[in-house]
Scaffold this active site. Structure first.
Site, mmCIF file in Angstrom:
data_model
loop_
_atom_site.group_PDB
_atom_site.id
_atom_site.type_symbol
_atom_site.label_atom_id
_atom_site.label_comp_id
_atom_site.label_asym_id
_atom_site.label_seq_id
_atom_site.Cartn_x
_atom_site.Cartn_y
_atom_site.Cartn_z
ATOM 1 N N GLU A 68 16.389 84.104 -8.153
ATOM 2 C CA GLU A 68 16.443 83.906 -9.614
ATOM 3 C C GLU A 68 17.897 83.700 -10.085
ATOM 4 O O GLU A 68 18.181 82.795 -10.880
ATOM 5 C CB GLU A 68 15.824 85.137 -10.279
ATOM 6 C CG GLU A 68 15.948 85.244 -11.786
ATOM 7 C CD GLU A 68 15.454 86.623 -12.278
ATOM 8 O OE1 GLU A 68 14.282 86.955 -12.050
ATOM 9 O OE2 GLU A 68 16.253 87.357 -12.881
ATOM 10 N N HIS A 80 13.579 88.157 -4.728
ATOM 11 C CA HIS A 80 13.131 87.303 -5.837
ATOM 12 C C HIS A 80 14.264 87.186 -6.858
ATOM 13 O O HIS A 80 14.593 86.092 -7.334
ATOM 14 C CB HIS A 80 11.884 87.922 -6.485
ATOM 15 C CG HIS A 80 11.533 87.372 -7.834
ATOM 16 N ND1 HIS A 80 12.215 87.716 -8.987
ATOM 17 C CD2 HIS A 80 10.573 86.497 -8.223
ATOM 18 C CE1 HIS A 80 11.693 87.077 -10.007
ATOM 19 N NE2 HIS A 80 10.695 86.324 -9.578
ATOM 20 N N ASN A 81 14.891 88.303 -7.177
ATOM 21 C CA ASN A 81 15.947 88.273 -8.174
ATOM 22 C C ASN A 81 17.186 87.536 -7.671
ATOM 23 O O ASN A 81 17.874 86.875 -8.442
ATOM 24 C CB ASN A 81 16.304 89.695 -8.615
ATOM 25 C CG ASN A 81 15.266 90.245 -9.575
ATOM 26 O OD1 ASN A 81 14.111 89.819 -9.556
ATOM 27 N ND2 ASN A 81 15.647 91.179 -10.411
ATOM 28 N N SER A 136 7.382 91.266 -11.623
ATOM 29 C CA SER A 136 8.211 90.218 -12.218
ATOM 30 C C SER A 136 7.470 89.471 -13.316
ATOM 31 O O SER A 136 6.259 89.293 -13.246
ATOM 32 C CB SER A 136 8.636 89.205 -11.155
ATOM 33 O OG SER A 136 9.345 88.157 -11.782
ATOM 34 N N LYS A 186 11.112 92.064 -4.158
ATOM 35 C CA LYS A 186 11.461 91.848 -5.567
ATOM 36 C C LYS A 186 12.964 91.602 -5.721
ATOM 37 O O LYS A 186 13.401 90.737 -6.498
ATOM 38 C CB LYS A 186 11.033 93.060 -6.413
ATOM 39 C CG LYS A 186 11.469 92.981 -7.874
ATOM 40 C CD LYS A 186 10.898 91.734 -8.546
ATOM 41 C CE LYS A 186 11.090 91.633 -10.027
ATOM 42 N NZ LYS A 186 12.356 91.827 -10.630
HETATM 43 C C1 6PG Z 1 11.806 89.590 -13.416
HETATM 44 C C2 6PG Z 1 13.255 89.733 -13.708
HETATM 45 C C3 6PG Z 1 13.545 91.102 -14.227
HETATM 46 C C4 6PG Z 1 14.855 91.173 -14.975
HETATM 47 C C5 6PG Z 1 16.042 91.154 -14.077
HETATM 48 C C6 6PG Z 1 17.270 90.736 -14.802
HETATM 49 O O1 6PG Z 1 11.503 89.242 -12.302
HETATM 50 O O2 6PG Z 1 11.005 89.823 -14.323
HETATM 51 O O3 6PG Z 1 13.998 89.501 -12.561
HETATM 52 O O4 6PG Z 1 13.408 92.000 -13.188
HETATM 53 O O5 6PG Z 1 14.929 90.117 -15.838
HETATM 54 O O6 6PG Z 1 16.208 92.452 -13.625
HETATM 55 O O7 6PG Z 1 18.291 91.046 -13.981
HETATM 56 P P1 6PG Z 1 19.777 90.960 -14.446
HETATM 57 O O8 6PG Z 1 19.905 91.793 -15.683
HETATM 58 O O9 6PG Z 1 20.521 91.508 -13.288
HETATM 59 O O10 6PG Z 1 20.028 89.520 -14.714
#
Ligand code: 6PG
Length: 654
Positions: A381, A377-378, A319, A374
């Site tokens: 996010e 985490h998303n 990430s 991960k």
């Molecule tokens: C990270 C982000 C990365 C990416 C996401 C965006 O941790 O660096 O999460 O993995 O920005 O995959 O996800 P979306 O396109 O689904 O918003």
């Protein structure tokens, strides 16, 4: 200017590019170890070594000895003298110079007019570490008291090899050699680590790995008209990256010594085809690190296929986006501990460092655990982003603030408790203008997604865990994407917006802080549920720790969580968190009520508030659900007055 034609006697490793000499410039504050490392590099490679301290006029030395820092004027003559010396010496072959070169202008003065291959190396370390070393050295004219002034004026370099002086001088010398001496075109260049997939993340990680002194083999597939000579072009743009580039997979694999270590940075679903092509080329003992955003169950299938060939497969979350990958991402590894031990030197070296200097990289568990972490985490996010979007919508549509006013407001929220990377970038976005107009106002209001958010919500549903905020955030993106319908519905249901009530900004901030705590409670709760279900024994404090830097959800709150989770794995039950949530619950409710009254959508805030209300309900209305299920489907009920908890079917019609 005369050039040395091929090399100098006894200088076996010297590389001449276009007949130019190589000058290794070791820079850093006094006490950073420039001389020690410089002598090592020069000695091992038959180069001459020079110390910039020897070029100071006597008055500079006296001034420093007397405890006074040099100023630009004092340094100007000194730098000019070194520059003249280098102009003369570089005609004779490769050399190493140790020089503090604290400012960019000093660096420019040093190399002005030089026709040589200039190789900058910066030795960086904390004030405390270097002060300790200076205090321990004797016989140097520079008193330790001057170190602070050196740190004060030191300008962080934008390019060059950046090294951490906490590492031993021998290792630093090796890193310099790997980085600057092993000519990538040289037939005997042996890569030690492979990276396949040179998209945005792959390129940044390659630069990061090379910057830490690792020798690389880089591969990118060849697709006519779309992806042609990607590795070659990348190396052309980044000559500092010590690597061999390939567009032929078997040759890429062959270039690596066994057991091979290969990092995949390939987006789904291309990983499937790539895995099919890669696995037959690998040998028992080789290790693949899949650093893309793969589904954790897919990772487990791939790992099983790899295991059948004796190949280790580490499903790894990375990430931090493009910048994080370059300067230090957060890395979540899943797979066998023995496989991780073999590659941790690479991953831990390139990872971000959190509070206390600990690396934001760890093996979180077996099998698909890395990619599950991960994915979670998303999910967190998604909800963190959605909360900020809802706040922005409320401030814009209900409170009537301009983007620049919001930026000013949110800037004041950047205190240790509320600050986060996502808040920081939101302020930047709100401030960005183009031809005097806010650029954000020109961005289409349809959010897309690549899949990890929906995987997280699916996984939560499968595990029976109420991750309501990430679900609300995910579905909010889907609603946003239905633009045509929204435009029509806005006509049909104009609502009562905007009511233009002015809510206290302090209430807004408390509501936001409280919703974020609930989001983190849910996110770590999802990890706990998965850990129990899959037997991963996830170490939640360690996961929070590797999320304190490098990743997208790094924040002041995250900095507090390792300690909180150590005490109580369910955050809302931790005494300190309880106090905060009790103090913020009213604000969250008021914000939600105000949003609903104004016809302003705030699904993620509402999900937070509702989750808290539901959790804090000792007697839920779910007894009615059970009765209904039993009524129409004979699904049975259990009675509160039956301590044995037996199941009954009831004829509900009186
Ligand atoms: C990270 C982000 C990365 C990416 C996401 C965006 O941790 O660096 O999460 O993995 O920005 O995959 O996800 P979306 O396109 O689904 O918003």
């Amino acid at each position: 200017m005369p050039r040395h034609p091929t090399g100098i006697p006894g200088c076996a490793n010297s590389q001449y590019i276009g007949g130019m000499a190589k000058i290794i410039l070791l820079a850093g504050v006094s006490g950073s170890g420039k001389t020690t490392v410089g002598r090592l590099v020069a000695g091992r490679n038959g180069m001459l070594f020079y110390d910039a301290d020897d070029f100071h006029p006597a008055e500079n030395i006296e001034k420093m000895r007397a405890g006074q820092a040099l100023d630009d004027t004092d340094r100007a003559g000194w730098l000019e003298r070194i520059n003249r010396f280098l102009l003369h010496k570089s005609a004779g072959g490769d050399l190493v110079l140790a020089c503090s070169a604290l400012k960019n202008t000093y660096r420019e003065q040093l190399v002005a007019g030089l026709q040589a291959e200039i190789c900058w190396v910066f030795l960086l370390g904390t004030y405390e570490l270097i002060a300790r070393r200076m205090a321990a050295r004797s016989g140097h004219f520079m008193p330790p008291a001057l170190l602070r002034s050196q740190f004060d004026i030191f300008e962080k370099p934008e390019s060059g090899l950046l090294l951490d002086v906490s590492e031993p001088p021998e290792l630093l010398a090796k890193r310099i050699e790997n980085h600057y001496f092993l000519n990538k075109m040289k037939p005997n260049f042996t890569p030690e680590f492979g990276l396949a997939g040179l998209g945005v993340m792959g390129k940044s990680l390659a630069r990061n790995l090379a910057g830490r002194g690792f020798r690389l083999a880089l591969f990118n597939r060849e697709i006519a008209g779309k992806e042609e000579n990607v590795a070659r072009d990348f190396l052309g743009q980044h000559p500092e990256v010590a690597a061999q580039g390939f567009n032929d997979l078997p040759r890429f694999v062959e270039s690596l010594p066994r057991p091979r270590k290969i990092l995949l940075m390939i987006p789904e679903p291309a990983t499937n085809v790539f895995t099919d092509e890669l696995l037959p080329l690998l040998a028992p003992g080789d290790i693949v690190i899949d650093g893309g955003n793969a589904h954790y169950l897919e990772t487990e299938r791939r790992a099983a296929r790899a295991a059948a060939r004796g190949v280790g497969w580490l499903g790894t979350g990375v990430s931090g986006g493009e910048q994080g990958a370059l300067t230090g991402p957060s890395i979540m590894v899943g797979g066998a501990a023995a496989d991780y031990r073999q590659v941790k030197i690479y991953l831990e070296n390139i990872a971000a460092k959190g509070p206390g200097g600990r690396v934001c990289c760890t093996r979180v568990g077996a099998d698909g655990a890395g990619h599950f972490v991960k994915m979670t985490h998303n999910g967190i996010e998604y909800a963190e982003m959605q909360l900020l979007a809802e706040l922005y919508g409320f401030l814009r549509d209900v409170q009537g603030l301009k983007n620049s006013e919001m930026a000013d407001l949110l800037e004041t929220w950047r205190d240790p408790k509320t600050d986060s990377f996502l808040l920081e970038i939101t302020v930047d976005i709100l401030r960005k203008t183009e031809n005097g107009q806010s650029l954000l106002d020109l961005v289409r209001d349809e959010a897309s997604s690549k899949g990890t958010g929906s995987w997280a919500v699916e996984a939560a549903a499968g595990l029976g865990f109420p991750a309501t905020m990430m679900a609300a955030a995910l579905f909010a993106r889907y609603v946003s994407a239905a633009k045509t319908e929204r435009v029509q519905a806005a006509q049909l249901y104009p609502g009562n917006k905007p009511a233009r009530t002015k809510m206290s900004l302090a209430v807004l901030k408390k509501a936001y802080q409280t919703a974020r705590i609930i989001n983190h409670h849910q996110g770590f709760g999802l990890l706990r549920a998965a850990s129990e279900h899959y037997g991963w024994q996830l170490d939640l404090p360690a996961i929070a720790r590797i999320w304190t830097n490098g990743c997208i959800i790094r924040s002041g709150l995250m900095n507090e969580l390792p300690a909180c989770l150590r005490k109580h794995p369910a955050l809302l039950f931790h005494p300190k968190i309880q106090r905060r949530v009790r103090a913020g619950r009213g604000a969250l409710a008021r914000f939600c009520a105000e949003a609903a009254r104004s016809g302003q959508a705030a699904p993620c805030f509402l999900a937070a508030s509702d989750f808290l209300n539901s959790l804090a309900t000792a007697a839920a209305p779910a007894n009615l659900i059970q009765a209904q299920r039993d009524y129409f489907g004979a699904h049975t009920i259990r009675r509160t007055d039956d301590p044995a908890g037996k199941s009954f079917h009831v004829n509900w019609k009186n």
